[in-house]
Design an enzyme around this catalytic site. Structure first.
Site, PDB file in Angstrom:
ATOM      1  N   HIS A  40     -57.479  28.529 -32.427  1.00 20.44           N
ATOM      2  CA  HIS A  40     -57.347  29.352 -31.239  1.00 20.44           C
ATOM      3  C   HIS A  40     -57.472  28.556 -29.953  1.00 20.44           C
ATOM      4  O   HIS A  40     -57.323  29.114 -28.871  1.00 20.44           O
ATOM      5  CB  HIS A  40     -58.429  30.430 -31.265  1.00 20.44           C
ATOM      6  CG  HIS A  40     -59.740  29.907 -31.789  1.00 20.44           C
ATOM      7  ND1 HIS A  40     -60.564  29.100 -31.042  1.00 20.44           N
ATOM      8  CD2 HIS A  40     -60.326  30.036 -33.003  1.00 20.44           C
ATOM      9  CE1 HIS A  40     -61.621  28.767 -31.773  1.00 20.44           C
ATOM     10  NE2 HIS A  40     -61.504  29.312 -32.964  1.00 20.44           N
ATOM     11  N   CYS A  41     -57.773  27.253 -30.044  1.00 17.47           N
ATOM     12  CA  CYS A  41     -58.006  26.448 -28.831  1.00 17.47           C
ATOM     13  C   CYS A  41     -56.988  25.336 -28.650  1.00 17.47           C
ATOM     14  O   CYS A  41     -56.218  25.337 -27.698  1.00 17.47           O
ATOM     15  CB  CYS A  41     -59.413  25.849 -28.863  1.00 17.47           C
ATOM     16  SG  CYS A  41     -60.745  27.064 -28.701  1.00 17.47           S
ATOM     17  N   LEU A  42     -56.986  24.369 -29.553  1.00 11.36           N
ATOM     18  CA  LEU A  42     -56.219  23.144 -29.315  1.00 11.36           C
ATOM     19  C   LEU A  42     -54.719  23.365 -29.112  1.00 11.36           C
ATOM     20  O   LEU A  42     -54.134  22.759 -28.208  1.00 11.36           O
ATOM     21  CB  LEU A  42     -56.460  22.146 -30.443  1.00 11.36           C
ATOM     22  CG  LEU A  42     -57.787  21.398 -30.406  1.00 11.36           C
ATOM     23  CD1 LEU A  42     -57.766  20.245 -31.395  1.00 11.36           C
ATOM     24  CD2 LEU A  42     -58.107  20.872 -29.019  1.00 11.36           C
ATOM     25  N   ASP A  51     -54.887  26.036 -25.439  1.00 16.08           N
ATOM     26  CA  ASP A  51     -55.527  25.809 -24.139  1.00 16.08           C
ATOM     27  C   ASP A  51     -54.812  24.787 -23.259  1.00 16.08           C
ATOM     28  O   ASP A  51     -54.642  25.022 -22.052  1.00 16.08           O
ATOM     29  CB  ASP A  51     -56.985  25.400 -24.337  1.00 16.08           C
ATOM     30  CG  ASP A  51     -57.812  26.507 -24.974  1.00 16.08           C
ATOM     31  OD1 ASP A  51     -57.269  27.621 -25.134  1.00 16.08           O
ATOM     32  OD2 ASP A  51     -58.973  26.266 -25.320  1.00 16.08           O
TER      33      ASP A  51
END
Length: 416
Positions: free
Chosen positions: A256-258, A261
């Protein structure tokens, strides 16, 4: 304090439980009624929160879960921890907008709203604040306080509350109140001068990882072509006690981040400045094609063994996006499976961290990593080296292994 944590996922639930444990009266708000039912029954679906901890704060009355927005009335502080996905490369902030409208309807003078969801610089002051003011009829900084404090999930070394917490506010008073709140939950808080600094800091953290992972992934492909062991070279470089941070290659990035974002910053740069963020765009391209490289290496290895990929039986070990996780979001395993199936392979997947009853949106047959399954496969691909896998058994029984994590050895094993 009467505290609302809006969003009870991997960020919100640990915060809500920790706040309840430190003396706050916490309402965990989520629009998903199924999640709320699970929480009310004391069943945690987040790895960082044991069900026993959840039941303790439920039984004490310090925590309750609800999908009823009316229950939010009278809050002292509300923290927004909702998802901020990408949709076709564009940040989707509809969850923030919806949550802001819900909170704005219950916002009273003297209350505080904090955004934790990862987003581009300017979101707190340019999106969240105007919505809160519009719905409530109150003025930010005068009637209510607001700020941004980016989420940071702990790891094996750093606990959730032991990880330093960045805090910011729209003004000095907001910063003071927000810092005081988080001081009671985290061991260390780090104030910064404004919300845009805190928003950018979060993107810097994940962009640093994203770019370096892409660099080492591309270097792994070059090293293989040059006949050099990339893993040994990384170990050698890591002996330098300064000026080097260890990153290792893999089948791609997920979660959900790398993959998400850094693209917020790229989008913001293009929209506001009209310039590309070239490092991020290049890194995204490299990481996006790592599953293709894994499949290409596997096809070449099968060809050398006289086994065409079409009709072959492939066993994928580890389907989640990272080590020991229970999350499939944006996992590169999905692309690996899709490519292999498109080439005519019979693909099976072993994922011990996700119960069989849970829906895995991959077009693969779920199996356990047993000796029979390993022996029956024409090739085994170790995508994620979960601790529940019996790796010595895999070494012993597999006819061929493509090891994307450098955990296996033997004449039947090739590393990425």
């Amino acid at each position: 304090m009467q505290t609302v944590v809006a969003g009870q996922g991997y960020v919100g639930l640990p915060l809500a439980v920790r706040a309840a444990e430190t003396g706050h009266r916490v309402i965990g708000y989520d629009v998903d009624p199924h999640r709320v039912q699970q929480l009310a029954a004391g069943q945690s679906y987040v790895r960082d929160v044991d069900s026993s901890r959840l039941r303790e704060v439920l039984d004490s009355g310090a925590y309750s879960a609800t999908a009823d927005a009316a229950a939010l009335a009278g809050f002292d502080i509300a923290v927004i921890t909702v998802p901020t996905p990408l949709r076709d490369g564009v940040p989707d902030l509809t969850h923030i907008e919806s949550c802001a409208r819900t909170l704005g309807a219950h916002l009273r003078r003297g209350a505080t709203v904090v955004l934790e969801s990862t987003t581009y610089p300017g979101t707190t002051e340019e999106l969240l604040l105007p919505i809160l003011e519009e719905i409530s009829g109150l003025k930010g900084g005068t009637d209510f306080l607001a700020g941004f404090s980016p989420e940071r999930i702990g790891n094996k070394r750093w606990s959730f509350d032991g990880t330093p917490k960045l805090v910011s506010g729209i003004d000095a008073k907001s910063l003071d109140v927000i810092k005081s709140f988080y001081d009671g939950i985290f061991r260390t808080t780090v104030p910064v001068s404004g919300t845009k600094v805190a928003e950018l800091a979060k993107l810097i953290e994940n962009t640093f990882r994203f770019v370096n992972i892409s660099m080492i992934n591309e270097m792994a492909m070059l090293a293989a072509s040059l006949g050099v062991n990339i893993w040994e070279a990384i170990d050698a470089a890591a002996t330098k006690p300064f000026g080097f941070t260890r990153f290792t290659p893999g089948p791609g990035v997920g979660g959900h981040c790398l993959p998400v974002d850094p693209m917020f910053l790229s989008w913001k740069a293009q929209q506001e400045l009209g310039v590309p963020f070239r490092f991020v765009e290049l890194a995204a391209d490299v990481n996006r094609h790592m599953p293709d490289y894994v499949v290409r290496r596997l096809v070449e290895a099968l060809d050398k063994r006289g086994t065409p990929v079409s009709g072959s039986r492939i066993l994928l070990l580890g389907l989640t996006y990272k080590y020991n996780a229970t999350d499939l979001r944006n996992s590169p395993s999905a692309r690996v499976a899709e490519l292999l199936i498109g080439l005519g392979a019979e693909v099976r997947g072993a994922e011990p961290n996700i119960p069989d009853g849970d829906n895995i949106k991959l077009n693969v047959l779920r199996v356990d990593a047993t000796p029979d399954q390993v022996t029956a496969a024409d090739a085994v691909v170790l995508l994620m080296d979960h601790p529940r896998f019996d790796l010595p058994m895999v070494e012993k029984n597999a006819s061929y292994v493509l090891d994307c994590r450098n955990r296996l050895s033997g004449s039947n094993v090739e590393t990425l």
